[in-house]
Design a protein around this motif. Structure first.
Motif, PDB file in Angstrom:
ATOM      1  N   SER A 276     146.524  17.187  90.623  1.00  0.00           N
ATOM      2  CA  SER A 276     145.717  16.837  91.799  1.00  0.00           C
ATOM      3  C   SER A 276     146.128  17.607  93.051  1.00  0.00           C
ATOM      4  CB  SER A 276     145.785  15.333  92.071  1.00  0.00           C
ATOM      5  OG  SER A 276     147.089  14.959  92.459  1.00  0.00           O
ATOM      6  N   SER A 277     147.384  18.026  93.123  1.00  0.00           N
ATOM      7  CA  SER A 277     147.853  18.694  94.336  1.00  0.00           C
ATOM      8  C   SER A 277     147.801  20.213  94.246  1.00  0.00           C
ATOM      9  CB  SER A 277     149.285  18.265  94.649  1.00  0.00           C
ATOM     10  OG  SER A 277     150.158  18.753  93.658  1.00  0.00           O
ATOM     11  N   GLY A 278     147.818  20.754  93.028  1.00  0.00           N
ATOM     12  CA  GLY A 278     147.807  22.202  92.863  1.00  0.00           C
ATOM     13  C   GLY A 278     149.150  22.851  93.125  1.00  0.00           C
ATOM     14  N   VAL A 279     150.214  22.069  93.241  1.00  0.00           N
ATOM     15  CA  VAL A 279     151.545  22.613  93.477  1.00  0.00           C
ATOM     16  C   VAL A 279     152.024  23.328  92.218  1.00  0.00           C
ATOM     17  CG1 VAL A 279     152.804  20.545  92.730  1.00  0.00           C
ATOM     18  CG2 VAL A 279     153.829  22.044  94.428  1.00  0.00           C
ATOM     19  N   SER A 280     152.925  24.259  92.381  1.00  0.00           N
ATOM     20  CA  SER A 280     153.476  25.010  91.258  1.00  0.00           C
ATOM     21  C   SER A 280     154.256  24.063  90.334  1.00  0.00           C
ATOM     22  CB  SER A 280     154.413  26.099  91.774  1.00  0.00           C
ATOM     23  OG  SER A 280     155.174  26.634  90.723  1.00  0.00           O
ATOM     24  N   PRO A 281     153.880  23.987  89.054  1.00  0.00           N
ATOM     25  CA  PRO A 281     154.612  23.102  88.132  1.00  0.00           C
ATOM     26  C   PRO A 281     156.080  23.498  87.982  1.00  0.00           C
ATOM     27  CG  PRO A 281     152.713  24.121  87.031  1.00  0.00           C
ATOM     28  CD  PRO A 281     152.763  24.659  88.417  1.00  0.00           C
ATOM     29  N   GLU A 282     156.361  24.779  88.108  1.00  0.00           N
ATOM     30  CA  GLU A 282     157.739  25.248  87.985  1.00  0.00           C
ATOM     31  C   GLU A 282     158.611  24.682  89.097  1.00  0.00           C
ATOM     32  OE1 GLU A 282     155.065  27.282  88.033  1.00  0.00           O
ATOM     33  OE2 GLU A 282     155.015  28.093  86.005  1.00  0.00           O
ATOM     34  N   LEU A 283     158.060  24.620  90.318  1.00  0.00           N
ATOM     35  CA  LEU A 283     158.819  24.065  91.430  1.00  0.00           C
ATOM     36  C   LEU A 283     159.014  22.561  91.275  1.00  0.00           C
ATOM     37  CD1 LEU A 283     157.351  26.068  94.452  1.00  0.00           C
ATOM     38  CD2 LEU A 283     159.556  26.379  93.306  1.00  0.00           C
ATOM     39  N   VAL A 284     158.020  21.880  90.711  1.00  0.00           N
ATOM     40  CA  VAL A 284     158.164  20.440  90.463  1.00  0.00           C
ATOM     41  C   VAL A 284     159.280  20.204  89.449  1.00  0.00           C
ATOM     42  CG1 VAL A 284     157.018  18.364  89.586  1.00  0.00           C
ATOM     43  CG2 VAL A 284     155.778  19.923  91.083  1.00  0.00           C
ATOM     44  N   VAL A 285     159.337  21.039  88.420  1.00  0.00           N
ATOM     45  CA  VAL A 285     160.402  20.911  87.422  1.00  0.00           C
ATOM     46  C   VAL A 285     161.768  21.109  88.081  1.00  0.00           C
ATOM     47  CG1 VAL A 285     161.426  21.998  85.374  1.00  0.00           C
ATOM     48  CG2 VAL A 285     158.972  21.541  85.457  1.00  0.00           C
ATOM     49  N   LEU A 286     161.877  22.093  88.962  1.00  0.00           N
ATOM     50  CA  LEU A 286     163.148  22.325  89.661  1.00  0.00           C
ATOM     51  C   LEU A 286     163.514  21.140  90.554  1.00  0.00           C
ATOM     52  CD1 LEU A 286     162.777  26.095  90.627  1.00  0.00           C
ATOM     53  CD2 LEU A 286     164.311  25.106  88.915  1.00  0.00           C
ATOM     54  N   ALA A 287     162.526  20.579  91.243  1.00  0.00           N
ATOM     55  CA  ALA A 287     162.790  19.421  92.108  1.00  0.00           C
ATOM     56  C   ALA A 287     163.226  18.217  91.279  1.00  0.00           C
ATOM     57  CB  ALA A 287     161.540  19.083  92.923  1.00  0.00           C
ATOM     58  N   ILE A 288     162.582  18.002  90.148  1.00  0.00           N
ATOM     59  CA  ILE A 288     162.966  16.897  89.271  1.00  0.00           C
ATOM     60  C   ILE A 288     164.372  17.120  88.718  1.00  0.00           C
ATOM     61  CG2 ILE A 288     162.472  15.828  87.031  1.00  0.00           C
ATOM     62  CD1 ILE A 288     159.471  16.133  87.761  1.00  0.00           C
ATOM     63  N   GLY A 289     164.669  18.348  88.337  1.00  0.00           N
ATOM     64  CA  GLY A 289     166.016  18.659  87.855  1.00  0.00           C
ATOM     65  C   GLY A 289     167.072  18.381  88.906  1.00  0.00           C
ATOM     66  N   ALA A 290     166.773  18.721  90.154  1.00  0.00           N
ATOM     67  CA  ALA A 290     167.713  18.440  91.237  1.00  0.00           C
ATOM     68  C   ALA A 290     167.867  16.934  91.443  1.00  0.00           C
ATOM     69  CB  ALA A 290     167.253  19.107  92.527  1.00  0.00           C
ATOM     70  N   GLY A 291     166.770  16.206  91.378  1.00  0.00           N
ATOM     71  CA  GLY A 291     166.834  14.756  91.562  1.00  0.00           C
ATOM     72  C   GLY A 291     167.539  14.037  90.437  1.00  0.00           C
ATOM     73  N   SER A 292     167.495  14.604  89.244  1.00  0.00           N
ATOM     74  CA  SER A 292     168.077  13.926  88.086  1.00  0.00           C
ATOM     75  C   SER A 292     169.601  13.874  88.105  1.00  0.00           C
ATOM     76  CB  SER A 292     167.608  14.582  86.793  1.00  0.00           C
ATOM     77  OG  SER A 292     168.214  15.837  86.622  1.00  0.00           O
ATOM     78  N   VAL A 293     170.249  14.661  88.953  1.00  0.00           N
ATOM     79  CA  VAL A 293     171.714  14.638  89.013  1.00  0.00           C
ATOM     80  C   VAL A 293     172.236  13.896  90.234  1.00  0.00           C
ATOM     81  CG1 VAL A 293     171.997  16.746  87.670  1.00  0.00           C
ATOM     82  CG2 VAL A 293     171.859  16.900  90.149  1.00  0.00           C
ATOM     83  N   PHE A 294     171.367  13.240  90.965  1.00  0.00           N
ATOM     84  CA  PHE A 294     171.748  12.544  92.193  1.00  0.00           C
ATOM     85  C   PHE A 294     172.729  11.406  91.904  1.00  0.00           C
ATOM     86  CE2 PHE A 294     171.124   9.447  95.589  1.00  0.00           C
ATOM     87  CZ  PHE A 294     171.126  10.251  96.711  1.00  0.00           C
ATOM     88  N   PHE A 295     173.793  11.307  92.644  1.00  0.00           N
ATOM     89  CA  PHE A 295     174.762  10.210  92.687  1.00  0.00           C
ATOM     90  C   PHE A 295     175.075   9.575  91.329  1.00  0.00           C
ATOM     91  CE2 PHE A 295     176.486   6.015  93.852  1.00  0.00           C
ATOM     92  CZ  PHE A 295     177.506   6.440  94.679  1.00  0.00           C
ATOM     93  N   SER A 296     175.902  10.234  90.584  1.00  0.00           N
ATOM     94  CA  SER A 296     176.402   9.684  89.319  1.00  0.00           C
ATOM     95  C   SER A 296     177.280   8.480  89.640  1.00  0.00           C
ATOM     96  CB  SER A 296     177.221  10.758  88.611  1.00  0.00           C
ATOM     97  OG  SER A 296     177.895  10.238  87.507  1.00  0.00           O
ATOM     98  N   HIS A 297     176.984   7.342  89.011  1.00  0.00           N
ATOM     99  CA  HIS A 297     177.812   6.155  89.267  1.00  0.00           C
ATOM    100  C   HIS A 297     178.094   5.403  87.973  1.00  0.00           C
ATOM    101  CE1 HIS A 297     174.420   3.183  89.256  1.00  0.00           C
ATOM    102  NE2 HIS A 297     173.741   4.254  89.596  1.00  0.00           N
ATOM    103  N   VAL A 298     178.473   4.136  88.056  1.00  0.00           N
ATOM    104  CA  VAL A 298     179.053   3.419  86.923  1.00  0.00           C
ATOM    105  C   VAL A 298     178.121   3.233  85.731  1.00  0.00           C
ATOM    106  CG1 VAL A 298     180.777   2.230  88.314  1.00  0.00           C
ATOM    107  CG2 VAL A 298     178.542   1.176  87.990  1.00  0.00           C
ATOM    108  N   ASN A 299     176.821   3.365  85.892  1.00  0.00           N
ATOM    109  CA  ASN A 299     175.945   3.247  84.716  1.00  0.00           C
ATOM    110  C   ASN A 299     175.657   4.599  84.066  1.00  0.00           C
ATOM    111  OD1 ASN A 299     174.133   4.309  86.554  1.00  0.00           O
ATOM    112  ND2 ASN A 299     172.548   2.779  86.194  1.00  0.00           N
TER     113      ASN A 299
END
Length: 193
Positions: free
Chosen positions: A126-149
């Motif tokens: 719907s937004s027309g954003v580059s899927p490659e950049l979305v993948v990179l953003a998701i990859g960056a978000g997936s490592v946020f603040f590793s904690h006890v779980n």
């Protein structure tokens, strides 16, 4: 023009990722162990040690896929797509936030990645954003603040020999810095591309 190998049934079958991994493993075992592969102790060690690790990976991937399907079926993908269009939220920031939320809740970067990737296609379309950049953003978000779980938190804590508090001050903050800097770089790259 169709490449010549596309018509060869053997090569087409071998290009399937599952078949390719199976063939590679079947060839690697005799190369690594030679005649010792026939020994029952070697076979037992190979199967027991590898199946434990593979089982954990399969469970994490399965959990991510199941969570993704629940969220897609519940309509989260459509809701996020409408939100991006209604409020002019950056799809890159939204992908990062979704991955961060799942990472904090589930603890696994793999689950966060698989789930976020599964619910973002509506936003990308719907937004027309580059899927490659979305993948990179998701990859960056997936490592946020590793904690006890997060199993990785305990792995780092036990290997390095730090206390829980020290692991929060070092490992968790490092993961957060990687995530935030990664998002900043993706956002900067989106203005260049």
């Amino acid at each position: 023009m169709v490449p010549a190998w596309k018509g060869a049934p053997g090569l087409v079958a071998a290009s399937n990722p599952v078949v390719a991994l199976l063939l590679t493993n079947l060839l690697a075992l005799p190369v690594l162990f030679g005649r010792r592969l026939r020994e029952s102790a070697i076979q037992e060690a190979v199967w027991h040690e590898t199946m434990g690790a593979a089982g954990a990976i399969l469970l994490a991937i399965g959990a991510g896929g199941a969570l993704k399907q629940v969220l897609v079926t519940a309509g989260l993908s459509d809701l996020l797509a409408r939100t991006v269009m209604m409020y002019a939220i950056s799809p890159l920031l939204l992908g990062w936030l979704v991955a961060v939320a799942i990472r904090l809740a589930a603890g696994s970067a793999t689950v966060a990645t698989i789930t976020a990737i599964g619910i973002m296609p509506g936003v990308v379309a719907s937004s027309g954003v580059s899927p490659e950049l979305v993948v990179l953003a998701i990859g960056a978000g997936s490592v946020f603040f590793s904690h006890v779980n997060d199993p990785g938190f305990w792995l780092v804590k036990s290997y390095v020999g730090t206390s829980t508090a020290d692991t929060f001050r070092t490992w968790s903050l490092l993961e957060t810095a990687i995530s935030v800097v990664g998002l900043a770089l993706v956002m900067a790259l989106s203005h260049v591309v």
